[in-house]
Scaffold this motif. Structure first.
Motif, short mmCIF file in Angstrom:
data_model
loop_
_atom_site.label_atom_id
_atom_site.label_comp_id
_atom_site.label_asym_id
_atom_site.label_seq_id
_atom_site.Cartn_x
_atom_site.Cartn_y
_atom_site.Cartn_z
N ASP A 174 -1.20 -1.50 21.81
CA ASP A 174 0.23 -1.00 21.93
C ASP A 174 1.17 -2.35 21.20
N ARG A 175 0.81 -3.50 20.55
CA ARG A 175 1.31 -4.60 20.49
C ARG A 175 0.56 -4.40 18.53
N ILE A 176 0.21 -3.98 18.49
CA ILE A 176 -0.54 -4.00 16.70
C ILE A 176 -0.19 -3.08 16.09
N SER A 177 0.06 -3.65 15.03
CA SER A 177 0.65 -2.43 14.18
C SER A 177 -0.79 -1.15 13.12
N LEU A 178 -0.69 -0.20 13.28
CA LEU A 178 -2.01 0.30 12.48
C LEU A 178 -2.13 -0.40 10.81
N LEU A 179 -1.29 -0.88 10.25
CA LEU A 179 -1.45 -1.02 8.64
C LEU A 179 -1.90 -2.82 9.15
N TRP A 180 -1.82 -3.53 9.83
CA TRP A 180 -3.03 -4.15 9.92
C TRP A 180 -4.14 -4.23 10.71
N LEU A 181 -4.72 -3.20 11.37
CA LEU A 181 -5.17 -2.23 11.68
C LEU A 181 -6.55 -2.07 10.42
N LEU A 182 -5.88 -1.19 10.06
CA LEU A 182 -6.90 -0.65 8.77
C LEU A 182 -6.48 -1.99 7.88
N ALA A 183 -6.08 -2.80 7.26
CA ALA A 183 -6.06 -3.84 6.44
C ALA A 183 -7.63 -5.12 7.02
N HIS A 184 -6.87 -4.71 8.60
CA HIS A 184 -8.10 -5.94 8.82
C HIS A 184 -9.76 -5.32 8.87
N ILE A 185 -9.65 -4.14 9.15
CA ILE A 185 -10.92 -3.04 9.04
C ILE A 185 -11.52 -3.50 7.67
N GLY A 186 -10.67 -2.93 6.24
CA GLY A 186 -11.06 -3.15 5.51
C GLY A 186 -12.22 -1.38 4.97
N PRO A 187 -12.53 -1.26 4.04
CA PRO A 187 -13.40 0.09 3.38
C PRO A 187 -14.30 -0.06 3.09
N ASP A 188 -15.23 -0.88 2.92
CA ASP A 188 -16.76 -0.88 2.86
C ASP A 188 -17.48 -1.78 4.48
N LEU A 189 -17.56 -0.84 5.54
CA LEU A 189 -18.41 -1.43 6.70
C LEU A 189 -19.77 -1.39 6.19
N SER B 39 1.02 -1.61 -0.36
CA SER B 39 -0.11 -0.45 0.28
C SER B 39 0.25 1.71 -0.16
N VAL B 40 0.43 2.52 -0.41
CA VAL B 40 1.12 3.60 -0.93
C VAL B 40 0.90 3.73 0.82
N GLY B 41 2.30 4.40 1.28
CA GLY B 41 2.69 4.54 2.80
C GLY B 41 2.90 3.31 3.61
N ALA B 42 2.52 2.32 3.24
CA ALA B 42 3.18 1.05 4.20
C ALA B 42 3.95 1.11 5.14
N ALA B 43 5.32 1.37 5.00
CA ALA B 43 5.59 1.43 6.02
C ALA B 43 5.86 2.13 7.33
N GLY B 44 5.60 3.56 6.71
CA GLY B 44 5.05 4.64 8.23
C GLY B 44 3.52 4.07 8.86
N LEU B 45 2.67 3.25 8.26
CA LEU B 45 1.90 2.66 8.41
C LEU B 45 2.08 1.79 9.51
N ASP B 46 2.85 1.00 9.11
CA ASP B 46 3.35 -0.36 9.04
C ASP B 46 4.09 0.04 10.78
N ARG B 47 4.72 0.89 11.09
CA ARG B 47 5.70 1.25 12.06
C ARG B 47 4.83 2.21 12.93
N CYS B 48 3.54 1.95 13.12
CA CYS B 48 3.28 2.74 14.26
C CYS B 48 2.80 1.93 14.61
N THR B 49 2.48 1.50 16.08
CA THR B 49 1.12 0.63 16.58
C THR B 49 -0.37 1.66 16.55
N VAL B 50 -1.07 1.00 16.97
CA VAL B 50 -2.67 1.75 17.16
C VAL B 50 -2.82 2.47 18.49
N ARG B 51 -1.55 2.46 19.42
CA ARG B 51 -2.19 2.87 20.37
C ARG B 51 -1.94 4.28 20.48
#
Length: 449
Positions: free
Chosen positions: A181-196, A140-152
């Motif tokens: 604090d153990r979860i990557s923001l990138l993982w969470l965004l992918a887990h949620i998905g865009p179409d809720l 994804s665009v900006g994946a590295a930055g999103l993946d470095r960041c924890t959800v917390r």
């Protein structure tokens, strides 16, 4: 002599069964090997309670779990809405044992983003999910930055409302099985998905019945008690072996979690990136307890059976009673990652099942009354992964997806990978992901055959 087949599937859980069914439909000969005593894997998480033999409780899934819902319809496995009666109250038990009716966490049987839809912080998540590639989040665009960041970290940069942040973290922990604090923001965004969907009440099905009907036409092809220790491959085929002997095949599907694959010796050795992925794979730390009562007595007190416990034993409960209320059932989850995180418990609980059971029953008595600590049956999962992994949830820590994601599904020679953890997001790490990953691995093999 080694037994011979076209494809050997290691792991007779839902993903392995799904792969085998698809391969058989494609005209290939298949053998399934499983180290356990019966098929089912993690879908058979809870054995029937003894001595009464009552079936284990339900497995919950969102309405968007398309692969699983299609399979359930094909096999005539009933799918029901999770019970929620708005006239019944959820409860919260604070650390001092005070019991409060909870407006903030109802209903427990819905996803955390549905519960928080009216909170303005939700818009920040929703906006970011639109940029994430669900097939390959690491691309994804900006994946590295999103993946470095924890959800917390992201939550605290987005809002200073401590009450709201605590609610978000609790709700996230309930769904994901690990703290923010153990979860990557990138993982969470992918887990949620865009179409809720506007409303997302969970559905439930009987996982034991699902496995039974998946396995029925494969009965002669499943070999249980076959723990796999080695996988050898060359240009001619694959040999899978253990103390029980050896199976030779053209190709192999390893339908086990990456953490379990780490215990298998491969020759030649796997690429270093794949080995590190398996070695470092995170494991959710969850104890599930199923409790059975003569009736859902809590409803007579105007209660839903849904309870949050601030001390974490359990973290929460959910009413899993049959629609006809012929018996009362509660499902309780305890997270053993530590008391400092939302919904966490004393880590000593993981190695002390008797103490855990006593504390759980005492806390249920405080919340729901004396009838709660006298179930007619109680079964618990093990606290840790044991010989085979025990939780579907698999949130990844910061840096993991961008570092290892490209190797998650990539075949290595004649070895293909399945299991819930290899499913496409947002179903990754769910029972739906297990089904879809088995189908995907089978299609890879069929294309090469």
């Amino acid at each position: 002599m080694a037994e011979r087949t076209d494809v050997v599937v290691v792991g007779a859980g839902v993903s392995g069964l799904a792969a085998a069914r698809r391969l058989c439909e494609g005209g290939l000969e298949v053998l399934l090997l499983d180290g356990g005593g019966e098929p089912g894997g993690r879908a058979a998480l809870m054995p029937p309670s003894k001595p009464d033999g009552l079936r284990a409780g339900s497995m919950y899934l969102p309405p968007g779990a398309r692969a699983l819902l299609d399979l359930a319809a094909e096999l005539d496995v009933a799918v029901e809405p999770a019970l929620h009666d708005s006239a019944l109250a959820d409860l919260r038990v604070d650390e001092d044992g005070g019991v409060h009716r909870s407006d903030a966490n109802v209903p427990l049987g819905t996803s955390w983003w549905t519960r928080l839809r009216n909170e303005w912080i939700f818009t920040g998540f929703a906006r970011k999910t639109r940029t994430v590639d669900l097939a390959e989040p690491w691309s994804s665009v900006g994946a590295a930055g999103l993946d470095r960041c924890t959800v917390r970290d992201w939550l605290r940069s987005y809002s200073s409302d401590s009450r709201l942040l605590a609610l978000v973290e609790e709700a996230l922990t309930l769904d994901a099985g690990l703290p923010a604090d153990r979860i990557s923001l990138l993982w969470l965004l992918a887990h949620i998905g865009p179409d809720l969907p506007e409303e997302e009440d969970f559905l439930r099905l009987d996982p034991a019945l699902l496995v039974e009907r998946m396995a029925a036409p494969l009965a002669g092809l499943v070999r249980t008690g076959r723990h796999v220790e080695r996988v050898r491959q060359d240009e001619h085929g694959v040999r899978v072996s253990g103390p029980w002997g050896e199976v030779a095949a053209d190709r192999a599907v390893l339908a086990v979690s990456p953490a379990d694959a780490a215990h298998v010796a491969f020759a030649p050795a796997l690429p270093p990136e794949r080995e590190r992925l398996q070695r470092d794979w995170p494991q959710a730390e969850i104890i599930r307890t199923d409790l059975v009562y003569w009736r859902p007595f809590w409803r007579g007190f105007g209660l839903s059976g849904g309870v949050h416990f601030d001390d974490g034993v359990p973290a929460w409960t959910l009413d899993d009673s049959p629609v006809d209320s012929t018996e009362g059932r509660l499902v309780a989850h305890t997270y053993t990652f530590g008391e400092r995180d939302p919904l966490g418990a004393d880590q000593g609980i993981a190695g002390a099942p008797v103490r855990h059971r006593a504390l759980l029953l005492e806390n249920l008595r405080v919340a729901l009354g004396p009838l709660a600590d006298d179930p007619i049956a109680l079964t618990q999962s093990s606290a840790g992964p044991g010989t085979y992994s025990r939780a579907y949830q698999s949130p990844t820590p910061p840096g993991f997806l961008t570092g290892y994601g490209p190797w998650l599904r990539r075949p290595v020679g004649r070895v293909h990978w399945a299991a819930a953890e290899t499913g496409v997001f947002p179903g990754n790490g769910t029972l739906d992901g297990a089904v879809s990953s088995g189908h995907r691995a089978a299609e890879e093999v069929l294309r090469e055959s």
